[in-house]
Design an enzyme around this catalytic site. Structure first.
Site, PDB file in Angstrom:
ATOM      1  N   ALA A   1       0.771  -1.245   0.000  1.00  0.00           N
ATOM      2  CA  ALA A   1       0.000   0.000   0.000  1.00  0.00           C
ATOM      3  C   ALA A   1       0.802   1.296   0.000  1.00  0.00           C
ATOM      4  O   ALA A   1       0.290   2.321  -0.445  1.00  0.00           O
ATOM      5  CB  ALA A   1      -0.951   0.000   1.191  1.00  0.00           C
TER       6      ALA A   1
ATOM      7  N   CYS B   1       3.699  -1.535 -12.333  1.00  0.00           N
ATOM      8  CA  CYS B   1       4.190  -0.474 -13.228  1.00  0.00           C
ATOM      9  C   CYS B   1       5.264  -1.078 -14.127  1.00  0.00           C
ATOM     10  O   CYS B   1       6.286  -0.468 -14.394  1.00  0.00           O
ATOM     11  CB  CYS B   1       4.670   0.754 -12.463  1.00  0.00           C
ATOM     12  SG  CYS B   1       5.978   0.452 -11.289  1.00  0.00           S
TER      13      CYS B   1
ATOM     14  N   ASP C   1      -1.182  -4.213  -5.877  1.00  0.00           N
ATOM     15  CA  ASP C   1      -0.319  -3.327  -6.664  1.00  0.00           C
ATOM     16  C   ASP C   1       1.095  -3.834  -6.395  1.00  0.00           C
ATOM     17  O   ASP C   1       1.789  -3.347  -5.505  1.00  0.00           O
ATOM     18  CB  ASP C   1      -0.520  -1.882  -6.182  1.00  0.00           C
ATOM     19  CG  ASP C   1       0.242  -0.877  -7.023  1.00  0.00           C
ATOM     20  OD1 ASP C   1       0.517  -1.173  -8.200  1.00  0.00           O
ATOM     21  OD2 ASP C   1       0.573   0.200  -6.500  1.00  0.00           O
TER      22      ASP C   1
ATOM     23  N   ARG D   1       8.212   3.087   5.022  1.00  0.00           N
ATOM     24  CA  ARG D   1       7.141   3.348   4.051  1.00  0.00           C
ATOM     25  C   ARG D   1       5.769   3.210   4.723  1.00  0.00           C
ATOM     26  O   ARG D   1       4.826   3.918   4.388  1.00  0.00           O
ATOM     27  CB  ARG D   1       7.281   2.425   2.842  1.00  0.00           C
ATOM     28  CG  ARG D   1       8.489   2.818   1.966  1.00  0.00           C
ATOM     29  CD  ARG D   1       8.680   1.879   0.798  1.00  0.00           C
ATOM     30  NE  ARG D   1       7.623   1.938  -0.185  1.00  0.00           N
ATOM     31  CZ  ARG D   1       7.568   2.774  -1.227  1.00  0.00           C
ATOM     32  NH1 ARG D   1       8.536   3.651  -1.407  1.00  0.00           N
ATOM     33  NH2 ARG D   1       6.570   2.736  -2.085  1.00  0.00           N
TER      34      ARG D   1
HETATM   35  N1  SAM Z   1       0.206   0.990  -3.947  1.00  0.00           N
HETATM   36  C1  SAM Z   1       1.210   2.001  -3.657  1.00  0.00           C
HETATM   37  C2  SAM Z   1       0.655   3.363  -4.031  1.00  0.00           C
HETATM   38  O1  SAM Z   1      -0.232   3.448  -4.875  1.00  0.00           O
HETATM   39  O2  SAM Z   1       1.111   4.348  -3.466  1.00  0.00           O
HETATM   40  C3  SAM Z   1       2.524   1.704  -4.356  1.00  0.00           C
HETATM   41  C4  SAM Z   1       3.033   0.342  -4.014  1.00  0.00           C
HETATM   42  S1  SAM Z   1       4.651   0.011  -4.570  1.00  0.00           S
HETATM   43  C5  SAM Z   1       4.366  -0.440  -6.212  1.00  0.00           C
HETATM   44  C6  SAM Z   1       4.926  -1.531  -3.821  1.00  0.00           C
HETATM   45  C7  SAM Z   1       5.025  -1.476  -2.315  1.00  0.00           C
HETATM   46  O3  SAM Z   1       4.962  -2.827  -1.849  1.00  0.00           O
HETATM   47  C8  SAM Z   1       6.320  -0.910  -1.760  1.00  0.00           C
HETATM   48  O4  SAM Z   1       6.020   0.069  -0.809  1.00  0.00           O
HETATM   49  C9  SAM Z   1       7.001  -2.104  -1.099  1.00  0.00           C
HETATM   50  O5  SAM Z   1       7.744  -1.729   0.061  1.00  0.00           O
HETATM   51  C10 SAM Z   1       5.823  -2.972  -0.749  1.00  0.00           C
HETATM   52  N2  SAM Z   1       6.074  -4.425  -0.633  1.00  0.00           N
HETATM   53  C11 SAM Z   1       6.959  -5.168  -1.327  1.00  0.00           C
HETATM   54  N3  SAM Z   1       6.846  -6.462  -0.980  1.00  0.00           N
HETATM   55  C12 SAM Z   1       5.860  -6.544  -0.069  1.00  0.00           C
HETATM   56  C13 SAM Z   1       5.273  -7.602   0.658  1.00  0.00           C
HETATM   57  N4  SAM Z   1       5.700  -8.859   0.509  1.00  0.00           N
HETATM   58  N5  SAM Z   1       4.273  -7.334   1.524  1.00  0.00           N
HETATM   59  C14 SAM Z   1       3.834  -6.054   1.692  1.00  0.00           C
HETATM   60  N6  SAM Z   1       4.369  -5.001   1.043  1.00  0.00           N
HETATM   61  C15 SAM Z   1       5.355  -5.240   0.158  1.00  0.00           C
END
Ligand code: SAM
Length: 300
Positions: A118, A238, A184, A146
């Site tokens: 998120a 993305c 996402d 984050r």
């Molecule tokens: N949805 C967000 C927005 O619209 O602002 C952007 C999300 S970004 C593409 C992906 C996010 O997923 C990053 O903040 C990352 O730290 C987090 N992330 C990566 N692996 C994850 C996991 N296994 N569980 C939860 N979060 C995760």
């Protein structure tokens, strides 16, 4: 070709999209896109907010597929961030492509919605705004800093019915059930190369792509397992690589989910790339849009 694009990037794009489309994509990467934002109806009347932006000397035009989106040619993000209305959460700076997935979520008052990855909260705050604050959001974020940023943005944007879980979404308790899930997914970012960076990172090297795909598939399995029967999953990245996109959709279809085609009103308004699973959406990087992918699936 831009000398900052490594050979393996060109090869991956040519393999997935063909030579002509790959050239178009590579030409779209270095574009300096205008500032874009969402007007936030949870923090005041949006027409009033638009008036405040104009009074501050910022010119803008709408995006014809989303009433709250604005494009500010010639502006700098800092011009917006310097305004009191920014600190008040009346707007959220967000790329146009990143506004698409939340629009595909079926948001009805009282729904329970999981946002699996998120932070920093662009799509969470957008879903809350689209639902007039009437949905219950559970927001997972693995990275502690984050997650903190996410909490801050939820507060500034006036989102009340949201719980932040600083956890790896793959480890969510299997007892959870949600009416809708937004995944996402963390991705290679192959749709956003050369955005805000001087040279592409190694994130599109084949070994890194494989590792990313494994994480995406594990998150997808969890998303499917916590979705209620009849519920909707929106999968987004993305990236414009097929392994990360249609590959995930095919796995969801094998698991018994059904694809709901992205509405024509949205798809026809955007620059797109060919997809191997009809009904999914892959946005082509252009002067206005980052490369992005989205698919809508339902659980029988
Ligand atoms: N949805 C967000 C927005 O619209 O602002 C952007 C999300 S970004 C593409 C992906 C996010 O997923 C990053 O903040 C990352 O730290 C987090 N992330 C990566 N692996 C994850 C996991 N296994 N569980 C939860 N979060 C995760």
């Amino acid at each position: 070709m831009d000398s900052r694009i490594p050979d393996y990037v060109r090869q991956a794009l040519t393999r997935d999209c063909g030579e002509v489309a790959a050239e178009e994509i590579l030409a779209g990467f270095p574009a300096r896109r205008p500032v874009t934002l969402r007007l936030n109806p949870l923090r005041g009347d949006t027409a009033e907010t638009e008036g405040m932006l104009r009074a501050a000397g910022l010119d803008m035009r709408p995006a014809d597929w989303y009433a709250d989106a604005r494009i500010l040619p010639g502006a700098d993000e800092r011009d917006v961030q310097a305004l009191p209305l920014y600190a008040e959460g009346r707007v959220y700076l967000q790329s146009l492509s990143a506004m698409v997935p939340a629009l595909l979520m079926p948001l009805r008052p009282g729904m329970s919605v999981l946002d699996m990855c998120a932070a920093p909260g662009g799509k969470t705050t957008q879903m809350a705004a689209l639902a007039g604050g009437q949905i219950d959001l559970t927001c997972c974020e693995r990275d502690p800093q984050r997650a903190e940023r996410l909490r801050h943005n939820l507060q500034v944007q006036g989102v009340r019915r949201a719980v932040v879980m600083n956890t790896d979404a793959r480890r969510l308790d299997p007892m959870f059930r949600f009416d809708a899930v937004l995944l996402d997914a963390p991705c290679t970012g192959s749709g956003t190369l050369l955005t805000g960076e001087d040279s592409p990172t190694r994130r599109m090297e084949p070994a890194w792509v494989q590792k990313t795909v494994r994480t995406q598939r594990a998150l997808l399995q969890k998303a499917i397992s916590v979705l209620k029967p009849g519920g909707t999953l929106v999968y987004a990245t993305c990236s414009i690589l097929r392994e990360e996109n249609e590959g995930a959709v095919e796995e969801a279809l094998r698991a018994g989910l059904r694809l709901v085609p992205v509405p024509r009103a949205v798809a026809d308004a955007l620059p797109t790339l060919p997809v191997t699973v009809p009904g999914t959406l892959c946005i082509r990087p252009t002067e206005l849009y980052e490369g992005f992918f989205a698919a809508v699936l339902t659980k029988a």
